[in-house]
Structures are given as C-alpha cells and as structure tokens.
Scaffold this active site. Structure first.
Site, PDB file in Angstrom:
ATOM      1  N   HIS A 110      36.123  34.109  33.563  1.00 21.47           N
ATOM      2  CA  HIS A 110      37.343  33.451  33.764  1.00 21.47           C
ATOM      3  C   HIS A 110      38.036  33.260  32.041  1.00 21.47           C
ATOM      4  CE1 HIS A 110      38.497  33.324  38.541  1.00 21.47           C
ATOM      5  NE2 HIS A 110      38.081  35.009  37.668  1.00 21.47           N
ATOM      6  N   ASP A 168      39.800  40.617  36.207  1.00 15.28           N
ATOM      7  CA  ASP A 168      39.988  40.987  34.895  1.00 15.28           C
ATOM      8  C   ASP A 168      41.693  40.843  34.445  1.00 15.28           C
ATOM      9  OD1 ASP A 168      37.828  41.070  34.116  1.00 15.28           O
ATOM     10  OD2 ASP A 168      37.800  43.221  34.907  1.00 15.28           O
TER      11      ASP A 168
END
Length: 418
Positions: free
Chosen positions: A41, A13
């Site tokens: 993503h 992340d």
C-alpha cells in the site's frame, strides 16, 4: 464510533492504502487481517512516501494502535526493515502483533520460487514471497506461529517437525533445491531478526475488545481485492487468503465483528498485475501506464491496463457487501480522448463470466464524455468538470451503492468527500 472495513473491489492495487491513511486520522486502531509481504500500500503524507507491505497504513497516527492480525502470514526480516524505515522518518510505532499469526520464512520464499520456475509458462504469477507455502503449512498443521518466538524451546521443536516433513518433499520435487539450514540455525536467525518487535507479540483480541468497550473507531485494512480472493476470485490466479470484508473479524481477532461501514475501493480504470484475465485491456497501454505510474508495489512489474469494468467491479462490490465506494485515481483520466466504461460482456457463459474466468468474452462499452482539465486541485464534487462528475455518477448508478469518496491525487487533502 463505527467499525470500518476497507477492501478492494477489483484485483488489488486500487489505492486502499491512501484511503486507510486518510481515515486513520480518526481511528483508535488500524488492523491488517490477512495476507503478508506480497503486496503493498503506497501512502503519501507529511512523513514522506512509503510502500507498506505488512504494517497497517494507520501507523502514522500517533494515537492509533496498529494490529497485525491472526489471519496474516508475517515475513520477519521484512517486518523489521519496515519498522526501521518508519521509525527513521520520525514515526512512533505502536504495534500489537498476533501470537496466532503464521511466520513466512525464507524457506517458504524459496519453495514459492522453485514452484513458479517448475511451472514455467503455466506459473501463477506469484510475487515469490512465500505466501502460498506459508498458508499451506498452516492448513497442513505444520505452520510456525508467531507466539512461539517467545517460547524458543517450542519454536525449535516445531521447526524440526516442519523440516522433517517438508525437506524430503522439496528435494524430491525440485532436484536443484540445496537448502541446508538446520532447525537450530533457523531458530537462532528468527530470534535475532525479530528482536525489534517481539515485545509487541500478544493476544490481539484483548486490546481490540477493550477498544470496542470504549466505543472506539476501529479500522480494518485488507490487502488485494475481490478478484484475488482465494474462494471467490479468479482461481487459480488468486492470493492464498480471504480478502473479503466477511473475513475481517476472523482475521483480525474479533470473530463476532459487525462493521457499520464497508468501503470498497475501486480504481477509476482497470489494472491488474500477475496472471489472469483483464477483459477490458486497452490496445495501447504504455503511455497511460507511465502517466498513471501503474507498477506493482512489491515486484515493480508493469500492470495490465484497461477501461473501467463495471461488470467485474459490481461483482466485487457485491462480494464485499460494500455500503459505499471510494473511487481513486480519477485524475489520471484527465486528457484521455477515448473514455469508456464496460457495461456488459458478450460471448459464451457471459451470464456468469467471472471468477473463475472460463470463456473468451468481448466487453460491451459505453462511451463517456472526456475532460482535459487538471483536477488535482479540486476539493469539492461540484468543482470537478461536468464530464468528470457524470463519469462518477454513471459508475455510482452501475454499482448500486454510493460513491462517497473521490480521490484526485495521492495526498491526504486530495480527497473529495460526497
């Protein structure tokens, strides 16, 4: 042109998708080399906002081939849906999908879920997409390879072989398991659901070697971050694959790869989703989480929020053998009154504290000057507030490698190149 590997320095992340999307405008190939449908993503560009889970972030460059490498586990229905989504947005899809990658089946997702439920409070925090069981089957030589989709008779035979081995175990360990699909049904479902992308299945090494001979720019994209690596991460709260730059060549189809650049992406603060330890966790997280929009891209779970952890990040940078750092989401720190960086740990075993995390540790903080200005419009490093410049420079000193990119927002143009 260089081969560039983009990897995570933390627990995932970190913002790798936006870095890859930025770099992909000059790439001839964008390659995913591990993982599957268990992380996402987020990419924001002229086509819209996308949460990519299996497609490489370079998919939006019409001159770029996107490769799903042999190190991946591929969820077939989810991949078809992802392809349809980007096509609907007007994106031309150019794919090469490795025939050596492993299929992640709905049965694997069920197995994943049953095990998390069985573990209860001791669960690993899995996204329950079936990633660990799919990789486990591969290791046990019971996996289903993508290339067999083009050999239906072999596909059926291997699925029968897998079911004969797996189902007695599942029904013994999980009495509630009522999975009843036959090998014939699974085979037919696979042939139906993969129709949109079976034409792209190939030996991906061949097109990649051809691009190498042309001195083309190859971009390699990892999922998650160093703290979740199967070998070097916070075991057992890891993913089930190797997320390090050292695996990029093996997982992509170019085992002899020697990348010129390894960019470790690090967030300007710490965040983590799933199970594990966040040493620098903030006492009050909710407001910051909301303002920074820190929720898991697959599950929507709220991420644990913490101050920048220079100890963990330095470990990740070294593990990735990074040549440089891309620092993301520094704009989220604007207005934070209590700005800190963790520069060390106190406690037992603090000399070798992480991965695995085996001791209770207390972070040692260094206070940093804060800033209030909105920096999302800054396009040069000198235009950042002095305090923001000092923050980046302090991180650079602590990491021992240059911070070459600073992100001040999710859009492509919101990138400062140093």
């Amino acid at each position: 042109m260089p081969s560039i590997v983009v990897v995570g320095a933390n627990w995932g992340d970190e913002g790798k998708g936006r870095i890859v999307d930025f770099l992909a405008k000059n790439a001839s190939a964008s390659i995913r080399f591990q993982g599957g449908n268990n992380a996402g993503h987020t990419v924001v560009n002229e086509f819209g906002t996308f949460k990519l889970h299996q497609l490489p972030s370079g998919i939006f460059n019409p001159d770029c081939i996107t490769v799903l490498g042999p190190g991946m586990v591929i969820s077939p229905a989810a991949l078809s849906e992802e392809i349809a989504e980007v096509k609907t947005a007007g994106v031309e899809v150019k794919l090469s999908i490795s025939d050596r990658a492993t299929l992640c089946l709905p049965l694997h997702a069920l197995e994943d879920t049953l095990e998390e439920v069985r573990l209860g409070d001791a669960a690993y925090g899995s996204t329950r997409q079936g990633i660990a069981p799919a990789y486990g089957d591969r290791v046990m030589k019971k996996g289903i390879l993508v290339g067999w989709l083009n050999q239906p008779e072999v596909l059926l035979e291997r699925i029968r072989f897998m079911l004969d081995w797996k189902m007695p175990q599942l029904k013994a360990l999980y009495p509630s398991c009522d999975y009843s699909q036959t090998a014939e049904q699974i085979t037919q479902w696979l042939l139906d659901v993969t129709a949109p992308w079976r034409e792209f299945i190939c030996n991906v090494t061949e097109p990649l070697k051809a691009l190498q001979k042309q001195n083309a720019n190859l971009l390699f994209e990892a999922q998650l971050g160093a703290g979740r690596d199967l070998v070097y991460g916070e075991y057992p709260y890891t993913t089930s694959s190797n997320v390090t730059a050292a695996y990029a060549g093996i997982g992509s189809g170019l085992p002899a790869l020697h990348p010129e650049r390894v960019i470790a992406v690090a967030k300007s603060f710490s965040s983590s989703v799933g199970t594990g330890t966040l040493v620098t966790a903030m006492a009050e997280q909710d407001n910051f989480r909301e303002s920074a929009n820190e929720y898991g891209a697959v599950t929507g779970r709220p991420r644990d929020m913490g101050y920048f952890d220079a100890v963990a990040t330095r470990n990740g940078v070294e593990l990735q053998a990074a040549t440089e750092i891309a620092l993301t989401k520094i704009d989220c720190l604007s207005g934070m009154k209590d700005l800190r960086i963790c520069v060390g740990y106190a406690g037992d075993h603090s000399e070798n504290p992480i991965w695995p995390q085996t001791a209770a540790l207390t972070p040692i903080y260094e206070s940093m000057p804060a800033w209030d200005e909105d920096i999302t419009g800054c396009r040069t490093f000198d235009s950042l507030p002095t305090a923001a410049q000092h923050y980046v420079e302090r991180i650079e000193t602590l990491m021992g490698v240059p911070v070459s990119m600073v992100s001040v927002g999710p859009e492509r143009e919101q990138m400062i190149i140093r």
